[in-house]
Scaffold this motif. Structure first.
Motif, PDB file in Angstrom:
ATOM      1  N   UNK A   1       0.415  -1.072   0.381  1.00  0.00           N
ATOM      2  CA  UNK A   1       0.026  -0.199  -0.060  1.00  0.00           C
ATOM      3  C   UNK A   1       0.823   1.295  -0.541  1.00  0.00           C
ATOM      4  N   UNK A   2       2.527   1.409   0.075  1.00  0.00           N
ATOM      5  CA  UNK A   2       3.189   2.278  -0.242  1.00  0.00           C
ATOM      6  C   UNK A   2       3.515   3.117  -1.333  1.00  0.00           C
ATOM      7  N   UNK A   3       4.150   1.324  -2.017  1.00  0.00           N
ATOM      8  CA  UNK A   3       4.595   1.622  -2.585  1.00  0.00           C
ATOM      9  C   UNK A   3       3.852   2.032  -3.867  1.00  0.00           C
ATOM     10  N   UNK A   4       3.337   0.865  -4.162  1.00  0.00           N
ATOM     11  CA  UNK A   4       2.407   1.075  -4.934  1.00  0.00           C
ATOM     12  C   UNK A   4       1.524   2.022  -4.826  1.00  0.00           C
ATOM     13  N   UNK A   5       0.948   2.578  -4.109  1.00  0.00           N
ATOM     14  CA  UNK A   5       0.124   4.563  -4.191  1.00  0.00           C
ATOM     15  C   UNK A   5       1.359   5.164  -4.512  1.00  0.00           C
ATOM     16  N   UNK A   6       3.016   5.349  -4.420  1.00  0.00           N
ATOM     17  CA  UNK A   6       3.630   6.575  -4.363  1.00  0.00           C
ATOM     18  C   UNK A   6       3.998   6.590  -6.144  1.00  0.00           C
ATOM     19  N   UNK A   7       3.722   4.996  -6.294  1.00  0.00           N
ATOM     20  CA  UNK A   7       4.308   4.613  -7.791  1.00  0.00           C
ATOM     21  C   UNK A   7       3.400   5.112  -9.082  1.00  0.00           C
ATOM     22  N   UNK A   8       1.797   5.545  -8.704  1.00  0.00           N
ATOM     23  CA  UNK A   8       0.992   6.024  -9.654  1.00  0.00           C
ATOM     24  C   UNK A   8       1.114   7.616  -8.966  1.00  0.00           C
ATOM     25  N   UNK A   9       1.060   7.549  -7.610  1.00  0.00           N
ATOM     26  CA  UNK A   9       0.450   9.452  -7.871  1.00  0.00           C
ATOM     27  C   UNK A   9       1.901  10.238  -7.606  1.00  0.00           C
ATOM     28  N   UNK A  10       3.041   9.802  -7.245  1.00  0.00           N
ATOM     29  CA  UNK A  10       4.291  10.884  -7.925  1.00  0.00           C
ATOM     30  C   UNK A  10       4.651  10.950  -9.436  1.00  0.00           C
ATOM     31  N   UNK A  11       4.311  10.387  -9.739  1.00  0.00           N
ATOM     32  CA  UNK A  11       4.463  10.449 -11.791  1.00  0.00           C
ATOM     33  C   UNK A  11       3.078  11.342 -12.120  1.00  0.00           C
ATOM     34  N   UNK A  12       2.308  11.353 -11.324  1.00  0.00           N
ATOM     35  CA  UNK A  12       0.291  11.964 -11.830  1.00  0.00           C
ATOM     36  C   UNK A  12       1.056  13.472 -11.424  1.00  0.00           C
ATOM     37  N   UNK A  13       1.230  13.536 -10.271  1.00  0.00           N
ATOM     38  CA  UNK A  13       1.662  15.215  -9.723  1.00  0.00           C
ATOM     39  C   UNK A  13       2.824  15.764 -11.057  1.00  0.00           C
ATOM     40  N   UNK A  14       3.923  14.924 -10.809  1.00  0.00           N
ATOM     41  CA  UNK A  14       5.424  15.195 -11.011  1.00  0.00           C
ATOM     42  C   UNK A  14       4.835  15.352 -12.539  1.00  0.00           C
ATOM     43  N   UNK A  15       3.310  14.942 -13.213  1.00  0.00           N
ATOM     44  CA  UNK A  15       3.128  15.951 -15.064  1.00  0.00           C
ATOM     45  C   UNK A  15       2.077  16.740 -14.536  1.00  0.00           C
ATOM     46  N   UNK A  16       1.815  17.120 -13.502  1.00  0.00           N
ATOM     47  CA  UNK A  16       1.143  17.900 -13.068  1.00  0.00           C
ATOM     48  C   UNK A  16      -0.712  17.750 -13.076  1.00  0.00           C
ATOM     49  N   UNK A  17      -1.078  16.762 -13.016  1.00  0.00           N
ATOM     50  CA  UNK A  17      -2.345  16.552 -12.790  1.00  0.00           C
ATOM     51  C   UNK A  17      -2.639  16.432 -11.268  1.00  0.00           C
ATOM     52  N   UNK A  18      -4.166  16.487 -11.211  1.00  0.00           N
ATOM     53  CA  UNK A  18      -4.744  16.864 -10.066  1.00  0.00           C
ATOM     54  C   UNK A  18      -5.175  15.308  -9.699  1.00  0.00           C
ATOM     55  N   UNK A  19      -5.614  14.742  -8.407  1.00  0.00           N
ATOM     56  CA  UNK A  19      -5.849  13.495  -7.669  1.00  0.00           C
ATOM     57  C   UNK A  19      -7.139  12.995  -7.353  1.00  0.00           C
TER      58      UNK A  19
END
Length: 482
Positions: A153-171
């Protein structure tokens, strides 16, 4: 301190919702760890609207330096809380603490990696004729819905959340209902980042399927990033079709490990014991099938049986434990039924047994010849592994490709040319040579066939969250200021 009951987070505020709190249970003791507030479709819709407003009304999507700063702050706050997070992973997930701390450190690495990439998203330019210019901009896709599984639940969250935020998406995030306290502690770290504007990261707990269904159907969500079973991934694709969402899916796996006759068996046994039994086998890239050359099969089986038998199964907070519990009692019962089926269809080399009060199950190893068996074809997702034999390289590759999955595989041989040939021939998103289960932020992962769509980790991990815009200018046209 973790919010208890674990609440939702929408628009910069912690929200309890209307549903009565429910218990989160430790699978190793079957005792409650704490409570969480279940979500609803209405809360998911509110979170999606909030994220969409933030996408269009804040500077987030156009500010790569702000995004990088926020991600570095999030990484620092996750690092400061790593021991608390790892303890909660042990308590809610059941895995051993070494795995929990390793997972947490991996999430921190992932976050820092994408913080660096946030300032390096570039487009291109092409002059198709004299003075005629095409500009290709890379822009954030919009609102990303992130559906997180319970097994990491830690790695698999940040594995998607970090690139989404880096790209400029909101989540909008939907955590697994088995690990809500872990998620709440991570959210505390994330939203304490001073550079993160409200509404950029929103989260709604689940207790069933209502939240996930609402996110998948919502017209306010542009991208779904899902990690989980192939069956659920198929349902998400179907539900996303009416709104033509982009869907990134990392799904099930049935990773074959091919052991050639010249393999270093000491190395292979060591790597594959860990590769098969990490997280009690509850990981989609776990080594699930051992394909071994017939000339060394007896010796390999004997060594693996000894190694599996030596694995100490026990509570995750016990330093003597090598493998923790399954996620819950229903999953243990499911795996026990598979063990009985394996005894009927194949030859049992080592039969898993229950231990203690929690959802513990020792490893199972069985030999099977029928490649068409569901035990070979389907993901078993537990500490249960099959052994199959092959006569030559062609048969090894054929058997490795004999399932509909193609997420990961490994090849063990001291012949570099053969190892590379086999790796190229196996249809899997990741193939390890003389190792198994090497995952890191810089290296893309993803699957062929029923194992999913798209890639996570690495530069390609940004692609699901970016659109390409073509801006065309002809000679003689000069942009006017103002």
């Amino acid at each position: 301190m973790t919010v208890t009951p674990a609440r939702h987070y929408i628009g910069g505020e912690w929200v309890a919702g209307d549903a009565a709190p429910q218990d989160s249970v430790n699978p190793a003791t079957l005792a409650p760890v704490g409570q969480f507030c279940p979500g609803s479709g209405a809360l998911a819709d509110e979170a999606a609207r909030t994220a969409r407003d933030a996408f269009f009304k804040s500077e987030w999507s156009a500010s790569p330096r702000l995004r990088a700063q926020a991600l570095f702050e999030i990484a620092d706050r996750l690092a400061a809380a790593k021991d608390e997070i790892a303890d909660l992973v042990v308590a809610e997930n059941g895995k051993i603490r070494a795995e929990a701390i390793g997972e947490t450190m991996g999430a921190i690495s992932e976050t820092r990696y994408y913080a660096g990439l946030a300032r390096n998203i570039r487009g291109t330019m092409q002059e198709t004729a004299p003075g005629n210019m095409s500009l290709f901009n890379r822009e954030p896709a919009g609102v990303a819905g992130i559906i997180v599984p319970w097994n990491a639940p830690v790695t698999l969250l940040m594995r998607s959340l970090a690139p989404a935020l880096a790209a400029g998406c909101t989540t909008v995030i939907k955590p697994a209902h088995q690990t809500p306290l872990v998620h709440a502690r991570i959210m505390e770290a994330i939203v304490s980042a001073p550079s993160l504007p409200p509404g950029i990261v929103n989260s709604v707990n689940e207790n069933g399927i209502a939240v996930g269904q609402a996110m998948t159907a919502s017209p306010d969500i542009d991208v779904i990033s899902f990690t989980g079973s192939s069956r659920t991934g198929q349902a998400i694709m179907a539900a996303a079709a009416p709104t033509l969402k982009r869907v990134g899916l990392e799904l099930g796996g049935k990773a074959p490990a091919v052991i050639f006759e010249d393999a270093d068996l000491d190395l292979a046994v060591r790597e594959l014991t860990h590769g098969a039994l990490a997280m009690a086998g509850q990981i989609c890239v776990a080594a699930a099938r051992f394909l071994v050359h017939e000339s060394i099969a007896d010796e390999f089986e004997a060594r693996l049986t000894t190694a599996f038998r030596a694995v100490r199964t026990g509570p995750g907070d016990d330093p003597a434990s090598d493998m923790g519990s399954l996620i819950d009692e229903p999953n243990r019962a499911r795996v026990e039924a598979l063990i009985e089926q394996a005894g009927d269809e194949g030859e049992m080399l080592l039969k898993g047994e229950r231990l203690g009060k929690g959802a513990f199950l020792t490893p199972t190893l069985f030999r099977i010849d029928d490649v068409a068996s569901p035990l070979v074809q389907e993901e078993l997702f537990g500490p249960i592994v099959s052994v199959e034999r092959f006569a030559d390289e062609a048969e090894a590759v054929h058997k490795a490709n004999a399932t509909a999955y193609g997420l990961a595989a490994s090849v063990f041989s001291q012949n570099g040319a053969r190892a590379m040939r086999a790796s190229r021939a196996i249809r899997a998103g990741t193939v390890w040579i003389n190792s198994h289960l090497r995952l890191f932020a810089e290296g893309e992962t993803g699957g062929y066939g029923k194992s999913g769509l798209g890639r996570l980790h690495g530069p390609e991990g940004l692609h699901d969250f970016l659109e390409t815009k073509h801006i065309y200018m002809e000679a003689g046209w000069t942009p006017q200021s103002g």
